[in-house]
Design an enzyme around this catalytic site. Structure first.
Site, PDB file in Angstrom:
ATOM      1  N   GLU A 198      -9.602   9.702   3.415  1.00 57.59           N
ATOM      2  CA  GLU A 198      -8.293   9.181   3.059  1.00 57.59           C
ATOM      3  C   GLU A 198      -7.186  10.230   3.248  1.00 57.59           C
ATOM      4  O   GLU A 198      -6.141   9.939   3.799  1.00 57.59           O
ATOM      5  CB  GLU A 198      -8.333   8.724   1.592  1.00 57.59           C
ATOM      6  CG  GLU A 198      -7.003   8.309   1.008  1.00 57.59           C
ATOM      7  CD  GLU A 198      -6.543   6.952   1.511  1.00 57.59           C
ATOM      8  OE1 GLU A 198      -7.372   6.264   2.149  1.00 57.59           O
ATOM      9  OE2 GLU A 198      -5.374   6.606   1.289  1.00 57.59           O
ATOM     10  N   ASP A 199      -7.447  11.444   2.814  1.00 57.42           N
ATOM     11  CA  ASP A 199      -6.367  12.432   2.715  1.00 57.42           C
ATOM     12  C   ASP A 199      -6.382  13.546   3.756  1.00 57.42           C
ATOM     13  O   ASP A 199      -5.470  14.362   3.782  1.00 57.42           O
ATOM     14  CB  ASP A 199      -6.391  13.096   1.323  1.00 57.42           C
ATOM     15  CG  ASP A 199      -6.096  12.104   0.219  1.00 57.42           C
ATOM     16  OD1 ASP A 199      -5.543  11.038   0.536  1.00 57.42           O
ATOM     17  OD2 ASP A 199      -6.429  12.386  -0.945  1.00 57.42           O
TER      18      ASP A 199
END
Ligand code: MN
Length: 750
Positions: A98-99
């Site tokens: 996700e990051d």
């Protein structure tokens, strides 16, 4: 609970920070090594190094290095949920895709398919379940449930992620806090309950409560602390003879007093309208006994039960046997309530060590014990099956979809029998019709009545645990809209709605035709504005519902409607006032300041009065007044509508429109606010005069309206008073309660 959040962490050097990270990781590893799982340290170590490198240089809002979050989540996964290395790795890696730059493929190449697919599941639902729109919200939630059906570990890790975010919520923006706390209470806590993660459920509720009602939270905690020594004294008096008996039985056991959670105490105070002192079941006694041989568990539970009931008087209606029939979330225990030495009822929970682990950690504990697996997992499988079922018959309306799902999460269960002796678990308050739908859709559609314990009952009859139920059908029976009124299971509601939708389409088409010819004959052209006007007059949600109502003759197209929508009728303020002389809500809206600038949701919005005009609107559903815990909702006209935090509408707003919420603060408003008070008591001559005397003469409070009903010597009264804030209301209620004959005085919402 200790709260380190107010102490600013002192700035660490890079080296100190690195030491902190390494020591937190060692801590995680040690906990894992002490568990019963196989020792796969190597892969965990690799996952940690990988995540640490991927998140390096990134910080959380609190200022601490990001990697501390995945480590904390992994620790919860390992020590509080009891999962093994695969889940620990996935937890360490849960925010990587996700990051950071890394992809699912990278994870798979390094850690294999299983871990990669769990991380992928977590990534899909990482945006929070709720977007700013209800539709996005439902879609995200659907994804969450789908991934859960895929691998239950996804949701368990997500639960740990949420728990850590809640534990560190203090460093978030207040407006974000509401959204996250609201979402937690709305979805995660019930989900935790359903998965049997009792300890986590309780902590999530308490933390949400703490952010939503900070003052009440502190107050209740203080009250618990203040009453501790007295409680302890009574408990010792109670426990001593019990312990003596248990010792004589030769048991190895632990006996403790467990105070109810802050949130559940508050819930009780709110729903029963009682002060803290009157929550009599503040704590329960819990006996956890060692039982190496599972076959003895049930017998020992009942032996203990029998010893206790020899000593104390049993409450005849409060024995709960979840040993013979566990709850659907796997909970097993024997509960009884007896009269304690101080004359108050006290609940005693009897559990074996194994049952206790199950109760605290839920299904995950099964993987540790590897016994009774077939049985309990199939219970969970049944529930997951229902979820799948709902997903496969999607509800087009997003909010309905969420409500349907929530029905399934919240409800506690009853167990009934079919004539063949099959056991069926249903939510509490389920009706004959629910059972029919549960057994088979066709059975539901054609159900005409039921036989409960051989007696004929209507479709709407509520079932009780232990009932034997037969469903009666007829081919001529047709599904009806009114059935929605007494269906309570997600499955039943879903199926019925699907059928009704088909009929509905015909009615809507009918409505469109009628409406068009009505407009034509009055020379009005259709426009969005016109439709919106009618929707607001008729208080309907959308066009489709309007057409349906017209087609169904619920909305009549007559002169009255015509006069309201055609421009001719717009004949000045006077006629409007005459039409509705007492409509304060409307006239009030006129005196509200609309904000010309965009409201900054990052700061608390001051509720105040400028040049005699309020810069806020009091919500009609819950009528908050200064002193209530409230939040602001920014409407389409940039006005702030103030709701009570625990108002059901606000609950929904919190989870659906997070971006439009703003924290609010009352700023010396010189306003008086309406508060509704409900009084109940024994009727006697002169009691009404006394009440009015106290309110208007003694306290000089203005009474806005008064409603009174007396029936068979009991009276019920509702009055609306104008007050400055909650302190005045509390004082008023106290005074009225002292009047002879009055049994209850409470402030009610609307
Ligand atoms: Mn996370």
């Amino acid at each position: 609970m200790k709260e380190p959040e107010n102490i600013k962490p002192k700035k660490l050097t890079k080296k100190e920070e690195d030491q902190l990270i390494e020591s937190k990781f060692q801590d995680l590893l040690e906990g894992y090594l002490a568990s019963n799982h196989r020792k796969k340290v190597e892969i965990i170590e690799r996952a940690f190094r990988f995540a640490k490198e991927a998140h390096s240089g990134i910080r959380r809002r609190s200022g601490e290095p990001y990697i501390l979050h995945p480590i904390a989540v992994a620790k919860i996964v390992s020590q509080e949920i009891g999962l093994g290395s695969t889940s620990i790795c996935a937890a360490l890696l849960h925010d990587v895709v996700e990051d950071t730059e890394y992809t699912e493929e990278d994870i798979e190449a390094q850690f294999g398919k299983k871990i990669a697919s769990i991380v992928a599941g977590l990534t899909k639902i990482s945006g929070g379940i709720f977007g700013d729109k209800a539709s996005a919200q439902a879609e995200n939630f659907r994804k969450l449930l789908l991934s859960m059906a895929d691998d239950i570990r996804v949701i368990l890790i997500k639960m740990a992620d949420r728990l850590h975010n809640m534990r560190t919520l203090g460093s978030m923006l207040p407006s974000k806090q509401y959204k996250i706390a609201g979402e937690t209470l709305y979805i995660y806590a019930p989900l935790a309950h359903r998965l049997g993660l009792f300890a986590i459920k309780t902590e999530l509720e308490d933390l949400s409560f703490k952010y939503e009602h900070p003052e009440a939270y502190t107050q209740i905690n203080n009250n618990i602390a203040a009453s501790e020594s007295q409680r302890e004294h009574i408990y010792q008096q109670f426990a001593l003879p019990v312990k003596k008996r248990l010792d004589e039985m030769g048991l190895v056991y632990e006996m403790k007093a467990r105070v109810k959670s802050v949130y559940s105490i508050w819930n009780k105070m709110e729903t029963k309208h009682i002060p803290f002192d009157e929550v009599y079941d503040l704590y329960a006694a819990r006996i956890v006994f060692e039982c190496p041989n599972e076959a003895d568990e049930k017998r020992l539970c009942w032996n203990i039960y029998s010893e206790i009931t020899d000593l104390y008087r049993l409450h005849p209606e409060r024995t709960r046997d979840w040993v013979s029939t566990p709850k659907a979330n796997g909970y097993r225990a024997l509960h009884l309530t007896v009269m304690g030495p101080d004359g108050n009822w006290i609940e005693v929970q009897i559990r074996s060590r194994r049952m206790d682990e199950l109760a605290e950690r839920g299904f995950a504990a099964h993987w540790k014990y590897k016994i009774g697996e077939g049985e309990e997992e199939s219970e969970l499988a049944v529930w997951l099956k229902t979820i799948e079922d709902i997903l496969n018959n999607p509800e087009p309306n997003a909010v309905d979809f969420l409500d349907t799902i929530k029905l399934n999460l919240f409800s506690s269960e009853i167990v009934v029998f079919t004539p063949k002796g099959e056991l069926v678990t249903l939510p509490k308050n389920a009706t004959v019709l629910d059972l029919a739908f549960n057994l088979h859709s066709e059975l539901g559609m054609h159900c005409i009545a039921g036989k409960v314990n051989h007696k004929l009952v209507p479709l709407s009859h509520k079932l009780h645990s232990g009932d034997q139920v037969e469903v009666l059908t007829s081919h001529s029976q047709q599904p009806q809209e009114s059935w929605l009124g007494f269906l309570t299971t997600a499955k039943g509601i879903n199926r019925l709605r699907a059928v009704l939708r088909k009929d509905r389409r015909t009615i809507v088409e009918e409505g469109v035709k009628k409406f068009q010819s009505f407009l034509d004959s009055n020379n009005i052209t259709i426009s969005n504005e016109l439709i919106n006007k009618i929707l607001s007059i008729k208080q309907l949600k959308n066009k489709d519902i309007l057409y349906f109502a017209i087609g169904n003759n619920e909305v009549t197209l007559n002169d009255d409607l015509l006069s309201k929508i055609s421009p001719k009728s717009n004949d000045g303020i006077l006629s409007k006032l005459l039409r509705n002389p007492f409509s304060t809500a409307k006239s009030k809206e006129g005196s509200v300041v609309s904000n010309s600038e965009k409201i900054n949701t990052k700061e608390a919005y001051l509720l105040t009065t400028i040049d005699g005009k309020d810069n806020y609107i009091i919500a009609d559903c819950c009528h908050p007044i200064p002193g209530d815990d409230v939040l602001g909702y920014i409407d389409d006209n940039n006005r702030v509508i103030v709701h009570k935090l625990n108002c059901p509408t606000a609950m929904r707003l919190k989870s659906s429109f997070g971006g439009r919420l703003v924290a609010t603060k009352w700023e010396n408003t010189k306003q008086k606010f309406k508060a509704k008070i409900k009084i109940e008591g024994i009727d006697r001559m002169g009691i009404l005069q006394e009440i009015i005397q106290i309110i208007s003469t003694t306290l000089s409070i203005y009474i806005r309206s008064l409603n009174i009903e007396a029936d068979n010597g009991v009276f019920n009264s509702e009055l609306v008073v104008l007050v400055e804030d909650t302190a005045v209301v509390t004082h008023l209620c106290k005074k009225i309660k002292k009047i002879k004959g009055v049994t209850s005085v409470v402030r009610v919402n609307s």
